[in-house]
Every structure is written in structure tokens, then in C-alpha cells.
Enzyme design. Sequence first.
Site, PDB file in Angstrom:
ATOM      1  N   HIS A 104      48.821  47.769  40.789  1.00 35.42           N
ATOM      2  CA  HIS A 104      50.001  48.371  41.439  1.00 35.42           C
ATOM      3  C   HIS A 104      50.674  49.241  40.450  1.00 35.42           C
ATOM      4  O   HIS A 104      50.572  48.948  39.157  1.00 35.42           O
ATOM      5  CB  HIS A 104      50.961  47.244  41.804  1.00 35.42           C
ATOM      6  CG  HIS A 104      52.001  48.015  42.545  1.00 35.42           C
ATOM      7  ND1 HIS A 104      53.219  48.479  41.975  1.00 35.42           N
ATOM      8  CD2 HIS A 104      52.205  47.825  44.060  1.00 35.42           C
ATOM      9  CE1 HIS A 104      54.152  48.834  43.020  1.00 35.42           C
ATOM     10  NE2 HIS A 104      53.515  48.597  43.939  1.00 35.42           N
ATOM     11  N   GLU A 152      48.134  54.703  46.745  1.00 38.03           N
ATOM     12  CA  GLU A 152      49.547  54.485  46.377  1.00 38.03           C
ATOM     13  C   GLU A 152      49.755  55.630  45.553  1.00 38.03           C
ATOM     14  O   GLU A 152      49.969  55.455  44.271  1.00 38.03           O
ATOM     15  CB  GLU A 152      49.505  53.247  45.506  1.00 38.03           C
ATOM     16  CG  GLU A 152      50.880  52.957  45.127  1.00 38.03           C
ATOM     17  CD  GLU A 152      50.844  51.682  44.308  1.00 38.03           C
ATOM     18  OE1 GLU A 152      51.845  50.666  44.099  1.00 38.03           O
ATOM     19  OE2 GLU A 152      49.990  51.981  43.096  1.00 38.03           O
TER      20      GLU A 152
END
Length: 154
Positions: free
Chosen positions: A14, A90
Amino acid sequence: MLREIELSWALVGHSERRQYFGETDETVRKRAESLLNQGFRVILCIGETRAEREAAQTTQVLTRQLDQALVGAHDGAAAFLDGRLVLAYEPVWAIGTGLTASPEQAEEAHQTLRKLLWDRFGMDASARTPILYGGSATPENIDSSWRAPMSTAH
């Protein structure tokens, strides 16, 4: 310990882990590989920064991150490309910034990732690997985002 609390999925790579905890492509690879080898399912987050997008480097960044996550595993990685490894595009520039990738931008990234999987691991592995959108969604853009094809058809 994770098994004791019945977790079966882990999120790896992430952008905030990369930014605030100094995770690198190498540490992301090690985490993903370890978790997959232990039988966990992994959501691997990859995506470009705003500066990289503006410099037209999205494809290069996605290629580098995917290749580094699976480096040295080209022979064995295909075994995990059966749904146990999920890719999440992302775009870092679209997380908590008020900016959102257009359906066209997300689709372009998804097509890039699908082609990379196909080229490196073959049609079957590519088709079995889900690719998600992991950027911001708002009430204003959710309808158009859900209608985009997003290259997830198997």
C-alpha cells in the site's frame, strides 16, 4: 498468529506503507512471497505518483513494481496467479487528495497490467488474476467507475 484469528487475506505494498514506513519494491516482494508461501491470499498494491503520471511514466512504474514483486519467481509465480494473488491498481495521486482516476485512466492501467501478466506468465495466469481499482471513489464518480470495463473479464 494471523491464522489464529482466521485471517486469510493480506494487503501488501500500500502506498502509505511505502511512503511512511519506507517499504520498497524488494520488501513488498518479500512480504508477498512469504504470505503466499504460507497459504495466504495477497492483494498487491501498485501504482504511480502524480509526478510519475504527469511525466507519462505510468507504464514504466507499473512494469517495475510488478516485475520486482515477482522477481525471481517467474517459474513459481504462476502457481499463485490463480486468484490467490490479486493486483490492486492504486494510483497514489488519487488517494486522499480529492483527485480520482478517470475510468479511462484506470482501464488503461488495468490493460497494462493484464498484458504484463500475459506476456510474463501466459494467458491462463493472466485471466485468473483479478485486478482491482484501489484509488479514491466518490459519490460523484462511482457510477462511471462501476460501468468501466476494468479488464477484469476472464
